[in-house]
Design a protein around this motif. Structure first.
Motif, PDB file in Angstrom:
ATOM      1  N   GLN A  66      43.767  34.597  11.552  1.00  0.00           N
ATOM      2  CA  GLN A  66      44.144  33.180  11.663  1.00  0.00           C
ATOM      3  C   GLN A  66      45.496  33.046  12.351  1.00  0.00           C
ATOM      4  OE1 GLN A  66      43.866  32.180   7.500  1.00  0.00           O
ATOM      5  NE2 GLN A  66      41.912  31.140   7.798  1.00  0.00           N
ATOM      6  N   LEU A  67      46.426  33.898  11.981  1.00  0.00           N
ATOM      7  CA  LEU A  67      47.754  33.870  12.608  1.00  0.00           C
ATOM      8  C   LEU A  67      47.661  34.260  14.083  1.00  0.00           C
ATOM      9  CD1 LEU A  67      49.833  35.456   9.731  1.00  0.00           C
ATOM     10  CD2 LEU A  67      49.989  33.096  10.550  1.00  0.00           C
ATOM     11  N   ARG A  68      46.866  35.280  14.387  1.00  0.00           N
ATOM     12  CA  ARG A  68      46.697  35.723  15.774  1.00  0.00           C
ATOM     13  C   ARG A  68      46.166  34.580  16.638  1.00  0.00           C
ATOM     14  NH1 ARG A  68      43.156  39.524  14.952  1.00  0.00           N
ATOM     15  NH2 ARG A  68      44.704  41.138  14.540  1.00  0.00           N
ATOM     16  N   GLN A  69      45.153  33.866  16.137  1.00  0.00           N
ATOM     17  CA  GLN A  69      44.581  32.754  16.891  1.00  0.00           C
ATOM     18  C   GLN A  69      45.604  31.642  17.101  1.00  0.00           C
ATOM     19  OE1 GLN A  69      40.942  31.578  14.931  1.00  0.00           O
ATOM     20  NE2 GLN A  69      39.937  33.522  15.384  1.00  0.00           N
ATOM     21  N   ALA A  70      46.386  31.329  16.059  1.00  0.00           N
ATOM     22  CA  ALA A  70      47.408  30.280  16.178  1.00  0.00           C
ATOM     23  C   ALA A  70      48.485  30.678  17.175  1.00  0.00           C
ATOM     24  CB  ALA A  70      48.024  29.994  14.812  1.00  0.00           C
ATOM     25  N   ILE A  71      48.873  31.946  17.141  1.00  0.00           N
ATOM     26  CA  ILE A  71      49.902  32.445  18.065  1.00  0.00           C
ATOM     27  C   ILE A  71      49.396  32.412  19.502  1.00  0.00           C
ATOM     28  CG2 ILE A  71      51.094  34.580  18.749  1.00  0.00           C
ATOM     29  CD1 ILE A  71      51.467  35.067  15.683  1.00  0.00           C
ATOM     30  N   GLN A  72      48.162  32.852  19.712  1.00  0.00           N
ATOM     31  CA  GLN A  72      47.592  32.838  21.053  1.00  0.00           C
ATOM     32  C   GLN A  72      47.394  31.419  21.572  1.00  0.00           C
ATOM     33  OE1 GLN A  72      44.125  35.344  20.609  1.00  0.00           O
ATOM     34  NE2 GLN A  72      45.328  37.213  20.919  1.00  0.00           N
ATOM     35  N   ALA A  73      47.060  30.489  20.680  1.00  0.00           N
ATOM     36  CA  ALA A  73      46.891  29.089  21.079  1.00  0.00           C
ATOM     37  C   ALA A  73      48.205  28.493  21.590  1.00  0.00           C
ATOM     38  CB  ALA A  73      46.364  28.267  19.908  1.00  0.00           C
ATOM     39  N   LYS A  74      49.318  29.045  21.135  1.00  0.00           N
ATOM     40  CA  LYS A  74      50.646  28.590  21.591  1.00  0.00           C
ATOM     41  C   LYS A  74      51.125  29.380  22.804  1.00  0.00           C
ATOM     42  CE  LYS A  74      51.892  25.728  18.181  1.00  0.00           C
ATOM     43  NZ  LYS A  74      52.487  24.442  18.313  1.00  0.00           N
ATOM     44  N   GLY A  75      50.267  30.275  23.323  1.00  0.00           N
ATOM     45  CA  GLY A  75      50.625  31.061  24.497  1.00  0.00           C
ATOM     46  C   GLY A  75      51.564  32.216  24.194  1.00  0.00           C
ATOM     47  N   MET A  76      51.588  32.640  22.931  1.00  0.00           N
ATOM     48  CA  MET A  76      52.463  33.736  22.526  1.00  0.00           C
ATOM     49  C   MET A  76      51.618  34.938  22.129  1.00  0.00           C
ATOM     50  SD  MET A  76      55.281  31.724  20.160  1.00  0.00           S
ATOM     51  CE  MET A  76      54.095  31.243  18.915  1.00  0.00           C
ATOM     52  N   ASN A  77      52.291  36.053  21.884  1.00  0.00           N
ATOM     53  CA  ASN A  77      51.669  37.268  21.366  1.00  0.00           C
ATOM     54  C   ASN A  77      52.540  37.815  20.256  1.00  0.00           C
ATOM     55  OD1 ASN A  77      49.360  37.780  23.148  1.00  0.00           O
ATOM     56  ND2 ASN A  77      50.912  37.966  24.743  1.00  0.00           N
ATOM     57  N   PHE A  78      51.969  38.662  19.409  1.00  0.00           N
ATOM     58  CA  PHE A  78      52.766  39.369  18.424  1.00  0.00           C
ATOM     59  C   PHE A  78      53.741  40.282  19.166  1.00  0.00           C
ATOM     60  CE2 PHE A  78      49.256  38.413  15.429  1.00  0.00           C
ATOM     61  CZ  PHE A  78      50.018  37.947  14.367  1.00  0.00           C
ATOM     62  N   ALA A  79      54.876  40.552  18.563  1.00  0.00           N
ATOM     63  CA  ALA A  79      55.904  41.386  19.184  1.00  0.00           C
ATOM     64  C   ALA A  79      55.393  42.783  19.509  1.00  0.00           C
ATOM     65  CB  ALA A  79      57.123  41.477  18.270  1.00  0.00           C
ATOM     66  N   ASP A  80      54.474  43.301  18.696  1.00  0.00           N
ATOM     67  CA  ASP A  80      53.985  44.656  18.918  1.00  0.00           C
ATOM     68  C   ASP A  80      52.732  44.701  19.783  1.00  0.00           C
ATOM     69  OD1 ASP A  80      52.321  43.589  16.984  1.00  0.00           O
ATOM     70  OD2 ASP A  80      52.639  45.170  15.528  1.00  0.00           O
ATOM     71  N   LYS A  81      52.422  43.594  20.451  1.00  0.00           N
ATOM     72  CA  LYS A  81      51.276  43.547  21.366  1.00  0.00           C
ATOM     73  C   LYS A  81      51.760  43.110  22.739  1.00  0.00           C
ATOM     74  CE  LYS A  81      48.203  44.384  18.238  1.00  0.00           C
ATOM     75  NZ  LYS A  81      47.538  45.648  18.166  1.00  0.00           N
ATOM     76  N   THR A  82      51.147  43.648  23.765  1.00  0.00           N
ATOM     77  CA  THR A  82      51.470  43.218  25.114  1.00  0.00           C
ATOM     78  C   THR A  82      50.349  42.333  25.612  1.00  0.00           C
ATOM     79  OG1 THR A  82      50.455  45.201  26.024  1.00  0.00           O
ATOM     80  CG2 THR A  82      52.843  45.244  25.675  1.00  0.00           C
ATOM     81  N   GLU A  83      50.664  41.463  26.522  1.00  0.00           N
ATOM     82  CA  GLU A  83      49.665  40.537  27.043  1.00  0.00           C
ATOM     83  C   GLU A  83      48.651  41.287  27.880  1.00  0.00           C
ATOM     84  OE1 GLU A  83      49.795  36.145  29.024  1.00  0.00           O
ATOM     85  OE2 GLU A  83      51.545  36.979  28.060  1.00  0.00           O
ATOM     86  N   ALA A  84      47.396  41.005  27.669  1.00  0.00           N
ATOM     87  CA  ALA A  84      46.314  41.702  28.407  1.00  0.00           C
ATOM     88  C   ALA A  84      46.096  41.079  29.764  1.00  0.00           C
ATOM     89  CB  ALA A  84      45.037  41.639  27.587  1.00  0.00           C
TER      90      ALA A  84
END
Length: 84
Positions: A66-84
């Motif tokens: 749920q957090l991942r989807q909310a973060i991606q919806a805002k155009g962000m990524n988790f700090a430990d992930k790089t944009e694909a």
């Protein structure tokens, strides 16, 4: 009846959840885990990273998704992930 407040975010108030950017359907144990660790906004959660969040008691795979989807919806990524 007054609603209890934890670290500036009202637990039972959906409007406060929306203002914080955290998903409104996030479970209470996951929300308490985030608040207990000092994360009250979606931006703070994104900066923490998935690995760190999974260490929190109360944070499970469903809440993380749920957090991942909310973060991606805002155009962000988790700090430990790089944009694909």
């Amino acid at each position: 009846m007054e609603v209890p407040e934890r670290r500036g975010l009202m637990v039972e108030n959906d409007a406060a959840w929306t203002e914080s950017g955290l998903p409104a359907k996030l479970s209470k144990p996951a929300l308490r885990a985030l608040q207990g660790a000092g994360y009250v906004t979606l931006e703070q959660v994104a900066q923490a990273g998935e690995a760190e969040l999974l260490k929190l008691h109360g944070m499970g795979p469903k809440a993380l998704e749920q957090l991942r989807q909310a973060i991606q919806a805002k155009g962000m990524n988790f700090a430990d992930k790089t944009e694909a």
